[in-house]
Structure formats: structure tokens, C-alpha cells
Design a protein around this motif. Sequence first.
Motif, PDB file in Angstrom:
ATOM      1  N   ALA A 121      83.435  44.366  46.888  1.00 38.48           N
ATOM      2  CA  ALA A 121      83.457  43.104  46.426  1.00 38.48           C
ATOM      3  C   ALA A 121      81.731  42.705  46.757  1.00 38.48           C
ATOM      4  N   GLY A 122      81.110  43.853  46.806  1.00 40.49           N
ATOM      5  CA  GLY A 122      79.511  43.466  47.048  1.00 40.49           C
ATOM      6  C   GLY A 122      78.870  43.066  45.486  1.00 40.49           C
ATOM      7  N   SER A 123      79.722  43.284  44.355  1.00 43.75           N
ATOM      8  CA  SER A 123      79.299  42.631  43.223  1.00 43.75           C
ATOM      9  C   SER A 123      80.493  42.291  42.298  1.00 43.75           C
ATOM     10  N   SER A 124      80.247  41.649  41.311  1.00 41.04           N
ATOM     11  CA  SER A 124      81.401  41.396  40.307  1.00 41.04           C
ATOM     12  C   SER A 124      81.746  42.332  39.366  1.00 41.04           C
ATOM     13  N   ALA A 125      80.842  43.139  39.188  1.00 35.65           N
ATOM     14  CA  ALA A 125      80.795  44.216  37.957  1.00 35.65           C
ATOM     15  C   ALA A 125      82.032  45.191  38.361  1.00 35.65           C
ATOM     16  N   PRO A 126      82.814  45.621  37.240  1.00 39.99           N
ATOM     17  CA  PRO A 126      84.062  46.418  37.335  1.00 39.99           C
ATOM     18  C   PRO A 126      83.546  47.818  37.869  1.00 39.99           C
ATOM     19  N   VAL A 127      84.556  48.254  38.985  1.00 36.35           N
ATOM     20  CA  VAL A 127      84.255  49.589  39.304  1.00 36.35           C
ATOM     21  C   VAL A 127      85.313  50.735  38.710  1.00 36.35           C
ATOM     22  N   PHE A 128      85.234  51.916  38.923  1.00 36.55           N
ATOM     23  CA  PHE A 128      86.094  52.907  38.296  1.00 36.55           C
ATOM     24  C   PHE A 128      86.723  53.719  39.415  1.00 36.55           C
ATOM     25  N   THR A 129      88.219  53.915  38.892  1.00 40.74           N
ATOM     26  CA  THR A 129      89.087  54.575  39.863  1.00 40.74           C
ATOM     27  C   THR A 129      89.117  56.068  39.457  1.00 40.74           C
ATOM     28  N   GLU A 130      88.509  56.730  38.322  1.00 41.32           N
ATOM     29  CA  GLU A 130      88.584  57.869  37.873  1.00 41.32           C
ATOM     30  C   GLU A 130      87.569  58.271  37.357  1.00 41.32           C
ATOM     31  N   THR A 131      87.249  59.637  38.084  1.00 38.58           N
ATOM     32  CA  THR A 131      85.873  60.377  37.848  1.00 38.58           C
ATOM     33  C   THR A 131      85.458  60.696  36.471  1.00 38.58           C
ATOM     34  N   ALA A 132      86.766  61.252  35.844  1.00 39.01           N
ATOM     35  CA  ALA A 132      86.884  61.691  34.424  1.00 39.01           C
ATOM     36  C   ALA A 132      86.090  60.674  33.481  1.00 39.01           C
ATOM     37  N   ARG A 133      86.110  59.292  33.763  1.00 37.94           N
ATOM     38  CA  ARG A 133      85.622  58.358  32.649  1.00 37.94           C
ATOM     39  C   ARG A 133      84.231  58.397  32.740  1.00 37.94           C
ATOM     40  N   LEU A 134      83.641  58.942  33.878  1.00 32.06           N
ATOM     41  CA  LEU A 134      82.218  58.804  34.113  1.00 32.06           C
ATOM     42  C   LEU A 134      81.511  60.344  33.932  1.00 32.06           C
ATOM     43  N   LEU A 135      81.978  61.041  33.477  1.00 36.16           N
ATOM     44  CA  LEU A 135      81.264  62.463  33.340  1.00 36.16           C
ATOM     45  C   LEU A 135      80.501  62.327  32.126  1.00 36.16           C
ATOM     46  N   GLY A 136      79.135  62.945  32.183  1.00 37.52           N
ATOM     47  CA  GLY A 136      78.476  62.746  30.959  1.00 37.52           C
ATOM     48  C   GLY A 136      77.801  61.499  30.830  1.00 37.52           C
ATOM     49  N   ARG A 137      77.848  60.348  31.613  1.00 37.72           N
ATOM     50  CA  ARG A 137      77.256  59.136  31.535  1.00 37.72           C
ATOM     51  C   ARG A 137      76.171  59.207  32.149  1.00 37.72           C
ATOM     52  N   ARG A 138      74.993  58.437  31.705  1.00 35.17           N
ATOM     53  CA  ARG A 138      73.653  58.415  32.575  1.00 35.17           C
ATOM     54  C   ARG A 138      73.353  57.046  33.157  1.00 35.17           C
ATOM     55  N   LEU A 139      72.739  57.158  34.256  1.00 33.09           N
ATOM     56  CA  LEU A 139      72.623  55.764  34.979  1.00 33.09           C
ATOM     57  C   LEU A 139      71.431  55.185  34.542  1.00 33.09           C
ATOM     58  N   VAL A 140      71.391  54.087  34.625  1.00 37.24           N
ATOM     59  CA  VAL A 140      70.461  53.077  34.087  1.00 37.24           C
ATOM     60  C   VAL A 140      69.548  52.615  35.469  1.00 37.24           C
ATOM     61  N   ASN A 141      69.997  53.017  36.571  1.00 38.59           N
ATOM     62  CA  ASN A 141      69.251  52.711  37.717  1.00 38.59           C
ATOM     63  C   ASN A 141      69.647  53.676  38.713  1.00 38.59           C
ATOM     64  N   GLY A 171      72.381  54.870  45.779  1.00 36.68           N
ATOM     65  CA  GLY A 171      72.389  55.561  46.984  1.00 36.68           C
ATOM     66  C   GLY A 171      73.575  56.359  47.186  1.00 36.68           C
ATOM     67  N   ALA A 172      73.755  57.073  48.271  1.00 32.92           N
ATOM     68  CA  ALA A 172      75.070  57.929  48.294  1.00 32.92           C
ATOM     69  C   ALA A 172      75.982  57.047  48.867  1.00 32.92           C
ATOM     70  N   GLY A 173      77.198  57.265  48.573  1.00 32.50           N
ATOM     71  CA  GLY A 173      78.405  56.458  48.830  1.00 32.50           C
ATOM     72  C   GLY A 173      78.499  55.127  48.169  1.00 32.50           C
ATOM     73  N   VAL A 174      77.846  54.922  47.174  1.00 32.70           N
ATOM     74  CA  VAL A 174      77.923  53.492  46.412  1.00 32.70           C
ATOM     75  C   VAL A 174      79.068  53.756  45.289  1.00 32.70           C
ATOM     76  N   ALA A 175      79.360  52.512  45.155  1.00 32.84           N
ATOM     77  CA  ALA A 175      80.611  52.514  44.178  1.00 32.84           C
ATOM     78  C   ALA A 175      79.892  52.491  42.780  1.00 32.84           C
ATOM     79  N   MET A 176      80.418  53.203  41.728  1.00 28.86           N
ATOM     80  CA  MET A 176      80.060  53.356  40.515  1.00 28.86           C
ATOM     81  C   MET A 176      80.504  52.184  39.526  1.00 28.86           C
ATOM     82  N   ARG A 177      79.606  51.325  39.131  1.00 26.17           N
ATOM     83  CA  ARG A 177      79.891  50.052  38.530  1.00 26.17           C
ATOM     84  C   ARG A 177      79.556  50.346  36.934  1.00 26.17           C
ATOM     85  N   ALA A 178      80.153  49.315  36.302  1.00 29.39           N
ATOM     86  CA  ALA A 178      79.781  49.522  34.723  1.00 29.39           C
ATOM     87  C   ALA A 178      78.363  49.099  34.393  1.00 29.39           C
ATOM     88  N   ASP A 179      77.696  48.365  35.325  1.00 29.02           N
ATOM     89  CA  ASP A 179      76.339  47.819  35.215  1.00 29.02           C
ATOM     90  C   ASP A 179      75.423  48.905  35.770  1.00 29.02           C
TER      91      ASP A 179
END
Length: 228
Positions: free
Chosen positions: A132-152, A155-163
Motif C-alpha cells: 500500500a505504499g504506492s497505487s502502482a500495480p505489483v507483480f506476483t510472478e518473477t517470470a514476468r519481470l525477467l529481462g526487464r530494465r529498471l527506470v529507477n 532498494g533491497a526488499g522493495v516490491a517491484m511495480r509497473a512504474d
Amino acid sequence: MTVGLALLTTTAWAEPQAADALPAALSRRVIEVTRTAMADTGDARVEVIPGQLDPRLRLAPCQQIDPYLPPGTLPWGRTRVGLRCVSGPVAWNVYLPVTVKVWRKAVVSTATLAAGSELSAADLQVAEVDVAGSSAPVFTETARLLGRRLVNAVGAGVAMRADNLRVRQWFAAGDKVTLVYKGEGFEASTDGQALNSGMDGQPVRVRVSSGQVLTGLPIAENRVEVRS
């Protein structure tokens, strides 16, 4: 829309006092108001933490205090709940800060990651976090994120979000693509040429061999889907 609730009867504020003294019964009602207003959170664990009013306030005596969610207020993250006196010499209305935490399983970073990092399996894990720290969607499967690049950086333990992610480009303007038609009970495909870049989630125009231009959504490398 104001959430209607039964009035809370309390004598805790029968005498004028500093506004940061929140009776336990009123605190429980604040939590009920917030939880009632929330959309379905599935199997998530919801935690509501009432804060304190401005200690400079001095509130008149009140026997009935009605907690409510102000119009346009989202019960998510840092928010507020209204408190209004409906039985007392002064019909006061104040706002109480609250923090809503929604704990659920989501993909998080295993270490601090720099902006521009390409995500690998070693960078990601699933853990229970407050989403609930942000309204941006989170992901529940790591496979959907493999190969994607971060725009920002994250930190460690931070939920990965679409933004957190750069928009994925599936193909460039001028590339040959396969156009897939999908409808109820059928699926067909044909080749075409992309007239603009195929960015994830953004419509793309494709010219097919007949010269007709169709619009669809990029779904994979050099693939566009059109639904009827």
C-alpha cells in the motif's frame, strides 16, 4: 462517498482536552471505517494504524463522535479519516491521519539495484510486503519481470511495480510482424508491417498485404494481437 456507520457513543471526550488523546473505542471505530471502505483485497492482511490529531487543537466536549471517510479519500497508504461531533455543544469536524498497510505476497528485489539494471532471477524473490505504499500495480510472478530494465534505482526488499520498469519495446517501426486475430471460438494470423514501434501496452498500427491498416496491441516479439 461518505461511509455511513452507526454513531459511536463515548464519554472519553466529555471534557475539553488536547486533540491527540484518542480513546481506544474511537480508535477501533476508525479502523472499522477504513477497512469497510476498502475494495476486496483477497487473501491480503490489512493493518490500519490510527495517527494523532494536531496537538494544538482543543476540542469541545462531545458525547457522540462519528468517524467517516471523506469524499475522494482512498483507504490506502497514508490517508485520513474524518471525525465529527454529532452530539455536543459544538458540531466540530476534524481529520485524523491514518496509515493503511496491505500485506501480501509480491515480487521484491533481493538487493539494491541501480537504474538501468536488467532483471535476472537472482535479483528477484517472492515475499510478503506492504503493497500500500504506492497505487502502482505489483507483480506476483518473477517470470514476468525477467529481462526487464529498471527506470529507477530500487532498494533491497522493495516490491517491484509497473512504474519501476522501462516500457518494453517488442519491435521497431518498419519491422515485419505477425498479426493474430482472436475472437470467440476462432483464431487466425497473417503477416504485416509495423507502422510504429511496438511498445508494451500501447496500440500499434500494422499494414497487411491487402494494404489495409489495422490496430492491435503488441503481445510478444514481433507479434500483435487484434481482438474482435
